[in-house]
Enzyme design. Structure first.
Site, short mmCIF file in Angstrom:
data_model
loop_
_atom_site.label_atom_id
_atom_site.label_comp_id
_atom_site.label_asym_id
_atom_site.label_seq_id
_atom_site.Cartn_x
_atom_site.Cartn_y
_atom_site.Cartn_z
N SER A 121 46.98 150.66 35.09
CA SER A 121 48.05 150.71 34.85
C SER A 121 48.56 149.39 34.77
CB SER A 121 48.81 151.44 36.08
OG SER A 121 50.05 151.94 35.81
N ASP A 251 47.68 162.75 33.44
CA ASP A 251 47.95 161.50 33.84
C ASP A 251 49.43 160.88 33.07
OD1 ASP A 251 47.88 158.35 34.06
OD2 ASP A 251 45.93 158.41 33.29
N HIS A 278 46.57 160.08 37.23
CA HIS A 278 46.73 158.59 37.24
C HIS A 278 45.89 157.70 38.04
CE1 HIS A 278 48.87 155.33 35.52
NE2 HIS A 278 49.11 154.79 36.61
#
Length: 300
Positions: A121, A251, A278
């Site tokens: 991320s 996601d 995610h």
């Protein structure tokens, strides 16, 4: 407890002094495996946020026991067991600050001449920016896990995914860190569908977020608009190392959020984990670690 710890792979932790603009802070680290007698390139794991902590990507440590890859995780400055900094203006918190801290860690462990990166991320943003801004000669492979090529695409994705949720969730996400309690509750509901879809997410998942946004945590970094207006799309051609793009079918980093990585980086592969959101390293850990390990074996 991770399998790395249960299999008695060496694990050590400590702090590293990090001097930035004349002031010295401490970076907390945890090393899994044997750096001194390594047979594979060491891996640096970059956690998400900004403002989360290393526990959010703890399964990466299992690469040490399963594939003999020494792994270094750390808490980025501002949270966890690294220095907390409350007396700086928002301008203090920049991507270059975090890149300087990362380069300091590489030098401390003397791995700057040969290392791999997995960035999750926000950590993927750091990894990509390291490759573009600093162009380190020692970077061998880059894994961009559930990351984003621009903040605008990320916001667009969040707005799309929020559409089916109740109004209180939509409003709680919209208010953001201006009302951390309300925001955190909205995130819990949102993350149950797009953050970690396991029926019982590991406590490290919730703990990491609480450390950045909860009442007992430190909201400093999470409250700073580091990424507003950020994009790396027009600079991705500068990424020279083999790159592995990962996202999940459910996601927040939907396909269109990560597609610029695949379209603009020269040496790149892309895998979508069909049973993940995610955090595929929690949701499909065996396959995730195997694919990462196989990718890191490729010639740089």
């Amino acid at each position: 407890m991770t399998s790395t710890q249960s299999k008695n792979v060496p694990v050590k932790d400590g702090t590293i002094p990090f001097t930035y603009k004349g002031e010295t802070y401490q970076t907390y680290y945890k090393v899994f495996g044997d750096l001194e007698n390594r047979t594979r390139t060491p891996l640096i794991g970059l956690h998400g946020g900004p403002g989360l902590i290393h526990q959010s990507i703890l399964p990466l440590g299992d690469l040490a026991s399963a594939y003999d890859i020494p792994v270094i995780l750390y808490d980025q400055i501002g949270n966890g067991r690294s220095s907390h900094v409350h007396d700086k203006p928002p301008e203090f918190w920049t991507i270059d600050l975090f890149l300087d801290e990362l380069e300091n860690l590489l030098t401390h462990f003397d791995v700057q001449d040969g290392f791999d990166i997995v960035g999750h991320s926000w950590g993927g943003i750091m990894g990509a920016e390291l490759a573009v801004r600093r162009r380190p000669k020692g970077l061998r492979h880059l894994v961009l896990s559930n990351s984003l090529a621009s903040f605008e695409l990320w916001v667009q994705s969040v707005m799309q995914l929020l559409a089916p949720f109740p109004r209180e969730v939509q409003e709680g996400i919209a208010v953001g860190m201006a009302d951390p309690k309300r925001y955190r509750e909205a995130l819990r509901q949102f993350h149950a569908v797009h953050g970690c879809i396991l029926p019982n997410p590991p406590e490290e998942f919730h703990y990491s977020i609480d450390q950045a946004m909860g009442p007992e945590g430190d909201t400093t970094v999470a409250s700073v608009p580091i990424l507003v207006g950020w994009s790396i799309i027009d600079r991705l051609h500068l990424v020279q190392v083999p790159t592995f793009v990962i996202n999940g079918r459910k996601d927040i980093a939907q396909d269109f959020v990560v597609a610029p990585f695949f379209e603009r980086i020269e040496k790149v592969k892309w895998v979508t984990f069909e049973n993940s959101s995610h955090t595929p390293y929690w949701e499909e850990p065996e396959r995730y670690l195997q694919l990462v390990s196989d990718f890191l074996k490729l010639d740089a």
